[in-house]
Design an enzyme around this catalytic site. Sequence first.
Site, PDB file in Angstrom:
ATOM      1  N   LYS A   1     -14.450   8.574  -5.031  1.00  0.00           N
ATOM      2  CA  LYS A   1     -15.624   9.057  -4.684  1.00  0.00           C
ATOM      3  C   LYS A   1     -15.927  10.458  -4.965  1.00  0.00           C
ATOM      4  O   LYS A   1     -17.151  10.483  -5.282  1.00  0.00           O
ATOM      5  CB  LYS A   1     -15.586   8.977  -3.041  1.00  0.00           C
ATOM      6  CG  LYS A   1     -15.054   7.555  -2.373  1.00  0.00           C
ATOM      7  CD  LYS A   1     -14.693   7.764  -1.020  1.00  0.00           C
ATOM      8  CE  LYS A   1     -13.963   6.450  -0.554  1.00  0.00           C
ATOM      9  NZ  LYS A   1     -13.389   6.771   0.801  1.00  0.00           N
TER      10      LYS A   1
ATOM     11  N   THR B   1      -8.394   6.660  -2.853  1.00  0.00           N
ATOM     12  CA  THR B   1      -9.755   6.382  -3.192  1.00  0.00           C
ATOM     13  C   THR B   1     -10.638   7.469  -2.956  1.00  0.00           C
ATOM     14  O   THR B   1     -11.730   7.513  -3.533  1.00  0.00           O
ATOM     15  CB  THR B   1     -10.101   5.031  -2.281  1.00  0.00           C
ATOM     16  OG1 THR B   1     -10.118   5.304  -0.949  1.00  0.00           O
ATOM     17  CG2 THR B   1      -9.454   3.778  -2.668  1.00  0.00           C
TER      18      THR B   1
ATOM     19  N   LYS C   1      -9.054  13.918   3.924  1.00  0.00           N
ATOM     20  CA  LYS C   1      -8.325  12.852   3.872  1.00  0.00           C
ATOM     21  C   LYS C   1      -7.468  12.748   5.191  1.00  0.00           C
ATOM     22  O   LYS C   1      -7.486  13.935   5.954  1.00  0.00           O
ATOM     23  CB  LYS C   1      -7.399  12.783   2.761  1.00  0.00           C
ATOM     24  CG  LYS C   1      -6.577  13.991   2.383  1.00  0.00           C
ATOM     25  CD  LYS C   1      -5.909  13.930   1.202  1.00  0.00           C
ATOM     26  CE  LYS C   1      -6.764  13.895  -0.042  1.00  0.00           C
ATOM     27  NZ  LYS C   1      -6.539  12.849  -0.839  1.00  0.00           N
ATOM     28  N   ARG C   2      -6.873  11.672   5.607  1.00  0.00           N
ATOM     29  CA  ARG C   2      -6.038  11.981   6.805  1.00  0.00           C
ATOM     30  C   ARG C   2      -4.946  12.939   6.343  1.00  0.00           C
ATOM     31  O   ARG C   2      -4.400  13.389   5.340  1.00  0.00           O
ATOM     32  CB  ARG C   2      -5.156  10.647   6.891  1.00  0.00           C
ATOM     33  CG  ARG C   2      -6.019   9.355   7.473  1.00  0.00           C
ATOM     34  CD  ARG C   2      -6.556   9.942   8.757  1.00  0.00           C
ATOM     35  NE  ARG C   2      -5.545  10.025   9.903  1.00  0.00           N
ATOM     36  CZ  ARG C   2      -5.227   9.187  10.704  1.00  0.00           C
ATOM     37  NH1 ARG C   2      -5.805   7.940  11.031  1.00  0.00           N
ATOM     38  NH2 ARG C   2      -4.480   9.369  11.486  1.00  0.00           N
TER      39      ARG C   2
ATOM     40  N   LYS D   1       0.493  14.484   1.934  1.00  0.00           N
ATOM     41  CA  LYS D   1      -0.834  14.737   1.040  1.00  0.00           C
ATOM     42  C   LYS D   1      -1.055  16.466   0.969  1.00  0.00           C
ATOM     43  O   LYS D   1      -1.959  16.801   0.192  1.00  0.00           O
ATOM     44  CB  LYS D   1      -1.751  14.193   1.841  1.00  0.00           C
ATOM     45  CG  LYS D   1      -2.140  12.779   1.896  1.00  0.00           C
ATOM     46  CD  LYS D   1      -3.400  12.122   2.884  1.00  0.00           C
ATOM     47  CE  LYS D   1      -3.384  10.694   3.010  1.00  0.00           C
ATOM     48  NZ  LYS D   1      -3.918  10.321   1.872  1.00  0.00           N
TER      49      LYS D   1
ATOM     50  N   HIS E   1       0.799  -1.149  -0.065  1.00  0.00           N
ATOM     51  CA  HIS E   1       0.022  -0.267   0.082  1.00  0.00           C
ATOM     52  C   HIS E   1       0.550   1.290  -0.152  1.00  0.00           C
ATOM     53  O   HIS E   1       0.312   2.297  -0.008  1.00  0.00           O
ATOM     54  CB  HIS E   1      -0.986  -0.115   1.357  1.00  0.00           C
ATOM     55  CG  HIS E   1      -2.071  -0.622   1.097  1.00  0.00           C
ATOM     56  ND1 HIS E   1      -3.256  -0.475   0.490  1.00  0.00           N
ATOM     57  CD2 HIS E   1      -2.494  -2.063   1.230  1.00  0.00           C
ATOM     58  CE1 HIS E   1      -4.429  -1.354   0.614  1.00  0.00           C
ATOM     59  NE2 HIS E   1      -3.849  -2.333   1.086  1.00  0.00           N
TER      60      HIS E   1
HETATM   61  C1  LIG Z   1     -12.308   7.290   1.300  1.00  0.00           C
HETATM   62  C2  LIG Z   1     -11.749   7.602   2.636  1.00  0.00           C
HETATM   63  C3  LIG Z   1     -10.443   7.715   2.831  1.00  0.00           C
HETATM   64  C4  LIG Z   1      -9.206   7.760   2.004  1.00  0.00           C
HETATM   65  O1  LIG Z   1      -9.225   9.139   1.381  1.00  0.00           O
HETATM   66  P1  LIG Z   1      -8.125   9.315   0.436  1.00  0.00           P
HETATM   67  O2  LIG Z   1      -8.169  10.682   0.111  1.00  0.00           O
HETATM   68  O3  LIG Z   1      -7.689   8.273  -0.597  1.00  0.00           O
HETATM   69  O4  LIG Z   1      -6.823   9.432   1.274  1.00  0.00           O
HETATM   70  C5  LIG Z   1     -10.337   8.250   4.212  1.00  0.00           C
HETATM   71  N1  LIG Z   1     -11.182   8.340   5.233  1.00  0.00           N
HETATM   72  C6  LIG Z   1     -12.300   8.151   4.649  1.00  0.00           C
HETATM   73  C7  LIG Z   1     -13.529   8.292   5.889  1.00  0.00           C
HETATM   74  C8  LIG Z   1     -12.799   7.715   3.778  1.00  0.00           C
HETATM   75  O5  LIG Z   1     -14.145   7.637   3.189  1.00  0.00           O
END
Ligand SMILES: *Cc1c(COP(=O)(O)O)cnc(C)c1O
Length: 811
Positions: free
Chosen positions: A658, A654, A546-547, A552, A358
């Site tokens: 979304k 991911t 995101k985190r 990032k 990952h």
């Molecule tokens: C999809 C998702 C992530 C991953 O987000 P990235 O932008 O790909 O880091 C993290 N937290 C939640 C709650 C998510 O739904």
Amino acid sequence: MIKKDTFDKEKFKKELESNVRMLFRRNLDEATTQQIYQAVAYSVKDDIIDNWIETHKAYEKQDKKMVYYMSMEFLMGRALGNNMINLLCYDEVRETLEELGLDMNLIEDQEPDAALGNGGLGRLAACFLDSLATLGYPAYGCGIRYRYGMFKQKIENGYQVEVPDNWLKYGNPFEIKRDEYAVEVKFGGYVDVEMHNGRQKFVQKGYQSVRAVPYDMPIVGYGNHIVNTLRIWDAEAINNFNLDSFDKGEYEKAVEQENLARTICEVLYPNDNHMAGKELRLKQQYFFISASVQRAVAKYKQTHDDIRKFHEKVTFQLNDTHPTVAVAELMRILVDEEGLEWDEAWEVTRKTCAYTNHTIMAEALEKWPIELFSRLLPRVYQIVEEINRRFVIEIQNKYPGDQEKIRKMAILYDGQVRMAHLAIAGSYSVNGVARLHTEILKKRELRDFYEMMPEKFNNKTNGITQRRFLLHGNPLLASWVTDKIGDDWITNLDHLKHLKVYVDDEKCQQEFMNIKYQNKVRLAKYIKEHNGIDVDPRSIFDCQVKRLHEYKRQLMNILHVMYLYNELKAHPDMDIVPRTFIFGAKAAAGYYTAKLTIKLINAVADKINNDPSINGKIKVVFIEDYRVSNAELIFAAADVSEQISTASKEASGTGNMKFMLNGALTLGTMDGANVEIVEEVGKDNAFIFGLSAEQVMEYEKNGNYNPRDVYNNNQDVRQVLTQLVNGFYSPENPELFRALYDALLEKDTYFTLLDFDSYKEAHNRIDAAYRDEQHWARTAMLQTASAGKFSSDRTIEEYAKEMWHLEKVTL
Ligand SMILES: *Cc1c(COP(=O)(O)O)cnc(C)c1O
């Protein structure tokens, strides 16, 4: 069974009333919303049970191969809405509740998120379970039932404060404790060799142990009657202390075992992409892996007698290196308990395990000190030693005399157990999670392994489930899509491409943007309630959720907001399209720079949101406690999706998928799955900027980037950096953001300053593009229409066909 065609509203009402009475000794009109939620959840569970039983009967009868998806994290979010959706009764239940004067949204809001994960890796596991069940593949998710999941984030005075997430406080209506499947897991002690029938037998003695007890959660497939299982393990003390015993040694051991059982499943470590090296973490890993592997072997043996064919019916997918001890644990069981010869056991193991990588971030690579590993898992360590001894011989045979290869590839090296190397040696497949990431693995990080065993390496680009992130999260868009192209997209996301014929249709464009507007109103309401901030739903909703991690680059985003603010102050008449910058991010509790970045975002928000002179042209919002349930609201409402990681650092992402599915345009670097998103939607329909992965890796190799060059030559950068240390955003403590300033000027590890101009220019393109309403609408619609590839159904089909060789079950 609740089904669209057979749903009986009156029966459901009766069930609900009876559940409230049985659970809480109340009538429906006296029940709290939380109690009503529980009663609804129990009714829904009741409708799942028969299918759950039937599914497992079918699995046994048809004797199909089963995947065990092993993961330290499952970021499930809420179950009730998703279960009703997949049972095809969501609208019917909502209507029934309305007839009783109850609001489904309020009831859903009573359910705490099952936040048993940090971020993308854990959410991927959750999406995969949804897809596996929907596609009819036999599968278990195996994980830990953390009593406290991801901490709840509070923002106090702009700072993140972590509050325990007591998600089980009111119980979990969907889970079932399976005490009958409890197993013992042993830690510590020493290994004795005994002779049994002329064969050496290795026996762990003087150990401490806990009782691993599984809790099963149903994973409902969409409209297909299949119900798979997420099995999460809890720890209980193994022996009730005997009060008659005054033996001091016995007493201490009993207390220690009680403590071990109490602590092992207490909390999820809140690190994302970072290895903390804590002893308890290794205990957690072995705890759930030993329990899961023991059960998988026992279950197999119930209906098969040749353990040498285990891999024909079972495959273990290791979600990152966290579950890698499964390789050694399966060997231990096959050799010590099943009596296989080493070579036989190794063949079975190597054909059972598969590993997903990952990340290439060095600080995320798991390496355990041998001292710790061997003390905690003495027998497992012996097995790792033997695996390593033989693996080193393999390397020597392939590269005679090449010590460098051994240094680079050995499993045990420099006093450490390198978990990724164990995972690769013990697996039949090693996959990356996006095309670019897999190429980087093959060319750089895992190059030696790739050269030695190229056949193991493959790519499986991540995906997301459209059932949660469109059908549940964005009901207005979901029903619009269904009106246009039918509902096949729910189980075959490629069908979204049929929307392409509508992208130039003005009426469709208006409908699409009107739905976006409604979703922005919904999010604005959430923001008003939670932040007390008024945001204008007509402004561009520009989102980065995101985190929080330096790679990032939330810092680059907020520096750009600071720059924009400076521009507005310098040129009050500047004509910009109003923007709402929306952030959401948890930082690991011990990650200082990340937490300081949260404080900075909130400090900037405070200043800008309260400056009437800019006429609300920009607003900044930090959404507290980002998690799956509020993520669903954000994706639906976004115009712009910020995917701005330093190229080469984000393995896939991911969140990007979304947003795309919900019609947001990507502002991003050519990193991770962004590359494939742009390929699907066309590069003219995304805002791409910044260094390429190649360029970043060149700079890293040559060490020839100096952030001071940017600072000296760029007046805008100089101004915002100065504002980090002159009290502009922290008058009470001008030095507050000094650490961020220093990190940027001394090293700028993530090329924030070097990418800044290009990022700024991409933002200008967004401003210009948004002014052409029709073109924006067309482009937004194209995002949704091009998102088909990014369904986790596609990803799982690839795993199932190319790696696991699973067959579907029919009910
Ligand atoms: C999809 C998702 C992530 C991953 O987000 P990235 O932008 O790909 O880091 C993290 N937290 C939640 C709650 C998510 O739904």
